[in-house]
Design a protein around this motif. Structure first.
Motif, PDB file in Angstrom:
ATOM      1  N   LEU A 245      29.818  28.451  33.912  1.00  0.00           N
ATOM      2  CA  LEU A 245      29.924  29.402  32.805  1.00  0.00           C
ATOM      3  C   LEU A 245      30.042  30.842  33.298  1.00  0.00           C
ATOM      4  O   LEU A 245      30.784  31.651  32.722  1.00  0.00           O
ATOM      5  CB  LEU A 245      28.708  29.247  31.890  1.00  0.00           C
ATOM      6  CG  LEU A 245      28.712  30.016  30.575  1.00  0.00           C
ATOM      7  CD1 LEU A 245      29.938  29.670  29.747  1.00  0.00           C
ATOM      8  CD2 LEU A 245      27.444  29.721  29.786  1.00  0.00           C
ATOM      9  N   GLY A 246      29.318  31.179  34.363  1.00  0.00           N
ATOM     10  CA  GLY A 246      29.375  32.533  34.900  1.00  0.00           C
ATOM     11  C   GLY A 246      30.759  32.920  35.382  1.00  0.00           C
ATOM     12  O   GLY A 246      31.164  34.086  35.283  1.00  0.00           O
ATOM     13  N   ARG A 247      31.479  31.938  35.888  1.00  0.00           N
ATOM     14  CA  ARG A 247      32.864  32.193  36.319  1.00  0.00           C
ATOM     15  C   ARG A 247      33.792  32.310  35.105  1.00  0.00           C
ATOM     16  O   ARG A 247      34.661  33.168  35.052  1.00  0.00           O
ATOM     17  CB  ARG A 247      33.339  31.075  37.249  1.00  0.00           C
ATOM     18  CG  ARG A 247      32.556  30.981  38.554  1.00  0.00           C
ATOM     19  CD  ARG A 247      32.933  29.723  39.320  1.00  0.00           C
ATOM     20  NE  ARG A 247      32.012  29.454  40.402  1.00  0.00           N
ATOM     21  CZ  ARG A 247      32.151  29.908  41.645  1.00  0.00           C
ATOM     22  NH1 ARG A 247      33.187  30.665  41.951  1.00  0.00           N
ATOM     23  NH2 ARG A 247      31.269  29.611  42.579  1.00  0.00           N
ATOM     24  N   GLU A 248      33.594  31.395  34.133  1.00  0.00           N
ATOM     25  CA  GLU A 248      34.443  31.414  32.941  1.00  0.00           C
ATOM     26  C   GLU A 248      34.309  32.729  32.181  1.00  0.00           C
ATOM     27  O   GLU A 248      35.304  33.260  31.664  1.00  0.00           O
ATOM     28  CB  GLU A 248      34.077  30.247  32.024  1.00  0.00           C
ATOM     29  CG  GLU A 248      34.450  28.886  32.575  1.00  0.00           C
ATOM     30  CD  GLU A 248      33.958  27.745  31.710  1.00  0.00           C
ATOM     31  OE1 GLU A 248      33.267  28.031  30.692  1.00  0.00           O
ATOM     32  OE2 GLU A 248      34.253  26.584  32.026  1.00  0.00           O
ATOM     33  N   LEU A 249      33.073  33.259  32.109  1.00  0.00           N
ATOM     34  CA  LEU A 249      32.837  34.504  31.389  1.00  0.00           C
ATOM     35  C   LEU A 249      33.064  35.730  32.264  1.00  0.00           C
ATOM     36  O   LEU A 249      32.806  36.853  31.843  1.00  0.00           O
ATOM     37  CB  LEU A 249      31.406  34.511  30.829  1.00  0.00           C
ATOM     38  CG  LEU A 249      31.128  33.491  29.714  1.00  0.00           C
ATOM     39  CD1 LEU A 249      29.652  33.509  29.335  1.00  0.00           C
ATOM     40  CD2 LEU A 249      31.999  33.754  28.496  1.00  0.00           C
ATOM     41  N   THR A 254      33.909  33.725  43.570  1.00  0.00           N
ATOM     42  CA  THR A 254      33.779  33.558  45.024  1.00  0.00           C
ATOM     43  C   THR A 254      35.161  33.281  45.590  1.00  0.00           C
ATOM     44  O   THR A 254      36.082  32.889  44.851  1.00  0.00           O
ATOM     45  CB  THR A 254      32.850  32.377  45.384  1.00  0.00           C
ATOM     46  OG1 THR A 254      33.342  31.184  44.740  1.00  0.00           O
ATOM     47  CG2 THR A 254      31.420  32.642  44.951  1.00  0.00           C
ATOM     48  N   CYS A 255      35.309  33.503  46.877  1.00  0.00           N
ATOM     49  CA  CYS A 255      36.571  33.141  47.520  1.00  0.00           C
ATOM     50  C   CYS A 255      36.284  32.794  48.976  1.00  0.00           C
ATOM     51  O   CYS A 255      35.388  33.373  49.601  1.00  0.00           O
ATOM     52  CB  CYS A 255      37.600  34.258  47.393  1.00  0.00           C
ATOM     53  SG  CYS A 255      37.243  35.719  48.369  1.00  0.00           S
ATOM     54  N   PRO A 256      37.025  31.833  49.522  1.00  0.00           N
ATOM     55  CA  PRO A 256      36.772  31.377  50.892  1.00  0.00           C
ATOM     56  C   PRO A 256      36.972  32.463  51.939  1.00  0.00           C
ATOM     57  O   PRO A 256      36.347  32.437  53.002  1.00  0.00           O
ATOM     58  CB  PRO A 256      37.759  30.223  51.079  1.00  0.00           C
ATOM     59  CG  PRO A 256      38.803  30.411  50.022  1.00  0.00           C
ATOM     60  CD  PRO A 256      38.108  31.069  48.881  1.00  0.00           C
ATOM     61  N   GLY A 538      25.207  32.071  28.286  1.00  0.00           N
ATOM     62  CA  GLY A 538      26.115  33.205  28.419  1.00  0.00           C
ATOM     63  C   GLY A 538      25.929  34.284  27.372  1.00  0.00           C
ATOM     64  O   GLY A 538      26.455  35.391  27.518  1.00  0.00           O
ATOM     65  N   ALA A 539      25.206  33.984  26.285  1.00  0.00           N
ATOM     66  CA  ALA A 539      24.981  34.963  25.212  1.00  0.00           C
ATOM     67  C   ALA A 539      23.745  35.793  25.558  1.00  0.00           C
ATOM     68  O   ALA A 539      22.660  35.589  25.007  1.00  0.00           O
ATOM     69  CB  ALA A 539      24.806  34.249  23.874  1.00  0.00           C
TER      70      ALA A 539
END
Length: 645
Positions: A245-249, A254-256, A538-539
């Motif tokens: 959810l943290g990524r969706e919102l 993160t990235c390799p 997320g709210a």
């Protein structure tokens, strides 16, 4: 035999009777529901002979031991199914856990979702065969030979770790045999509902230096309806998982190329942490803390004094080679040594104490790659850290004050009813982990227990969870999957004042060592953000929401009004944005709702003329028309009171 039952009554049974015989004698209904027994406090197979006069409790699925036994048996059925489908797989361990079971396998290729469906189908076939589980025992040497013959290297290693005179137990179901202490169900048919949930990697014995095994998670219930309800709950929890959810919102990514355990906070996540950080620093200043700012690294000499080099070096990022370089540095895993040097920069009197140093600290810990998870387990994080130097007479009052601060923070976040307290103690047998001062450990733990009891805190005790320099009170919180994490800690340190030669001049003009309390008031900001995302799906509460108000226009005619009102709100400290895109208002509202915006303000010609807003509140929908003044006053009040909705 005289069998003392749970209610205190005594039942006479013939020698050789089993718990199942007792259950049958008590009632046919109990016999049908029985899954295991507890004999003299020890978990016991229903079909295993009782040892003579004893206490006995029959366990059903309503009992923890009953659920554990059913799920442990399910793990053996899983292992049997995997061996049937993948004969070359080697077995590691397969315990029951709080919400199900898992089994670790050594296989060449990781299991896929399709594999899990195939294995689950095989498990259900084995369950329908209703094979009996039979316990047998072997001397240690014979047990080793038995497992070597089967090519089960991990089982051999487990047995070899046991004492020479140990008698090793096994369980057999059909042609399948597994090393196990038990207990188990009488037969596989007692498992009525089973499902494999997921697969993951796991190091053998939890050690990253060992081989990575393939773990399968599953769960089992007495009834299919209970399993269906559990699966539904798991799906809902997965939707709350901060890592998803943290990524969706767009709180973090993160990235390799950056690296594992090094999340990138996006504007929403960075704004939320900034809000929390300002709140914490202001509140700590109000409570008498003095802000410090110290380096992110130091020479190895500093960590050798503190003990981190001896007890924590594997968890540190070391810069340089001790054998080649004159100076070796390390990124700091903790702030305490730095703040102690500030304390030592001047002579201190008892009149100066307590001294409370706080810092928003960026810290670095070399976590193993298998431990990384979203914002919860990371290699760089930010801690609301502090250290209190005080006299012995001040320890209890300072400890109480710290606990009051932590509880205030928890209340503001809306988690005060969700946290639990754990008194984390040392293990004298773990010499490598702890400073070797047994008498000091015993005295400090006793003093801390006295303080906790004086406060009247409801806490559990846990061995081998202390910091290397002292016991601590851990404030615990369970994530959406039921895993317990530590959010905040309060530690009493008996060792480092002496190691750093920290003193103060007491009333009698003698030098004394201060007591030190380590504490975090809101813990690791990244972990706290993860917890908040999961708790509130997320709210986030209004006062910490990165965007509090979104003003949405119906037509272009209201764009200027929307921009003017948003600017006024921002000048008052309300985080507001404007959506003036040429989209239908229904689309704008849906998008704002999906982004969990606390307040949505719709403005059209009517609102422009009336100097008002059509107000929608998250979770409630439309709440009516409000004047600009009334809406502004309401939000400012809710912000100040840290209202949660």
């Amino acid at each position: 035999m005289n069998i003392t039952l749970k209610d205190g009554s005594v039942l006479a049974m013939e020698g050789g009777a089993t718990p199942l015989d007792v259950a049958e004698k008590l009632s046919s209904k109990l016999k049908k529901a029985a899954l295991a027994a507890k004999v003299n406090g020890e978990l016991w197979d229903l079909t295993r002979d009782l040892p003579g006069d004893c206490t006995l409790e029959i366990l059903t699925f309503a009992d923890e031991g009953g659920r554990w036994t059913l799920r442990h048996t399910a793990s053996h059925v899983l292992a049997q199914a995997v061996k049937a489908l993948y004969p070359d797989a080697k077995l590691a361990i397969g315990p029951a856990i709080d919400n199900g079971f898992y089994y670790d396998f050594d296989v060449e290729v990781p299991f896929t979702a399709a594999d899990l469906l195939k294995i689950e189908k095989e498990m259900k076939k084995l369950i329908q065969q209703n094979e009996s589980l039979e316990r047998f025992e072997l001397p240690r040497a014979e047990a080793i030979a038995f497992m070597k013959e089967k090519g089960e290297d991990y089982k051999v290693e487990l047995i070899e770790d046991l004492p020479e005179d140990a008698v090793i137990s096994f369980y057999k179901q059909g042609d399948f045999v597994d090393l196990c202490a038990g207990p188990h169900l009488p037969s596989t048919g007692r498992i009525k509902a089973v499902k494999l949930m997921s697969t993951a990697g796991a190091y053998w014995r939890g050690d990253e230096h060992n081989k990575m095994l393939k773990r399968i998670y599953g769960t089992a219930f007495e009834k299919q309806a209970e399993l269906d309800e559990y699966v539904k709950q798991q799906e809902e929890m997965l939707a709350r998982d901060h890592n998803k959810l943290g990524r969706e919102l767009k709180f973090f990514t993160t990235c390799p190329e950056v690296g594992q355990g090094l999340p990138l906070l996006m504007p929403k996540g960075a704004k939320t942490i900034q809000i929390l950080q300002r709140f914490v620093e202001d509140e700590e200043e109000r409570r008498g803390y003095q802000l410090t700012k110290t380096p992110l690294m130091a020479k190895s000499e500093l960590y050798k004094i503190s003990g981190h080099w001896d007890h924590y070096k594997e968890g540190m990022f070391v810069l340089g080679d001790e054998e080649k370089d004159d100076e070796v540095f390390a990124l700091r895993p903790m702030t305490c040594p730095f703040q102690y040097m500030i304390y030592k920069s001047a002579q201190r009197s008892y009149r100066d104490l307590p001294i409370r140093y706080n810092e928003t600290s960026t810290l670095f810990r070399n976590e193993s790659s298998g431990e990384m998870h979203g914002l919860i387990r990371v290699r760089q994080f930010t801690l609301a850290d502090a250290h209190i130097m005080c006299t012995p007479e001040q320890v209890e009052s300072e400890f109480r004050n710290v606990l009051d601060l932590v509880q205030y923070m928890a209340k503001c976040l809306g988690i005060d009813k969700d946290i639990t307290y754990r008194f984390s103690k040392w293990d004298p047998n773990n010499k490598k982990k702890y400073i070797d001062m047994p008498e000091a450990w015993e005295q400090t733990e006793a003093a801390m227990k006295t303080i906790l009891d004086h406060i009247g805190l409801n806490y559990t005790e846990e061995k081998d969870e202390a910091a290397f320099y002292g016991p601590k009170l851990d404030i615990q919180f369970k994530n959406v999957f039921g895993k317990e994490d530590t959010l905040f800690t309060i530690q009493i340190d008996f060792a480092l004042a002496e190691r750093f030669d920290m003193v103060y001049i007491d009333k009698d003009n003698q030098k004394k060592r201060p007591f030190i309390i380590h504490r975090s008031s809101i813990g690791c900001y990244e972990r706290t953000l993860a917890m908040l995302i999961e708790k509130y799906a997320g709210a986030l509460p209004l006062w910490i929401a990165p965007e509090q108000v979104r003003v949405m226009t119906v037509t272009e005619k209201s764009n200027e009004y929307a921009r003017e009102q948003a600017e006024k709100l921002k000048r008052l400290g309300i985080r507001a944005t404007v959506d003036e895109r040429q989209e239908k208002i229904g689309y704008k509202i849906r998008e704002a709702r999906n982004e969990r915006i606390p307040y949505m303000l719709v403005v059209g010609e009517k609102e422009v003329e009336g100097n008002s807003f059509a107000v929608r509140r998250r979770g409630e929908g439309e709440i009516g028309s409000m004047s600009v003044e009334d809406f502004t006053a309401m939000v400012l009040k809710e912000n100040a009171e840290k209202v949660i909705f």
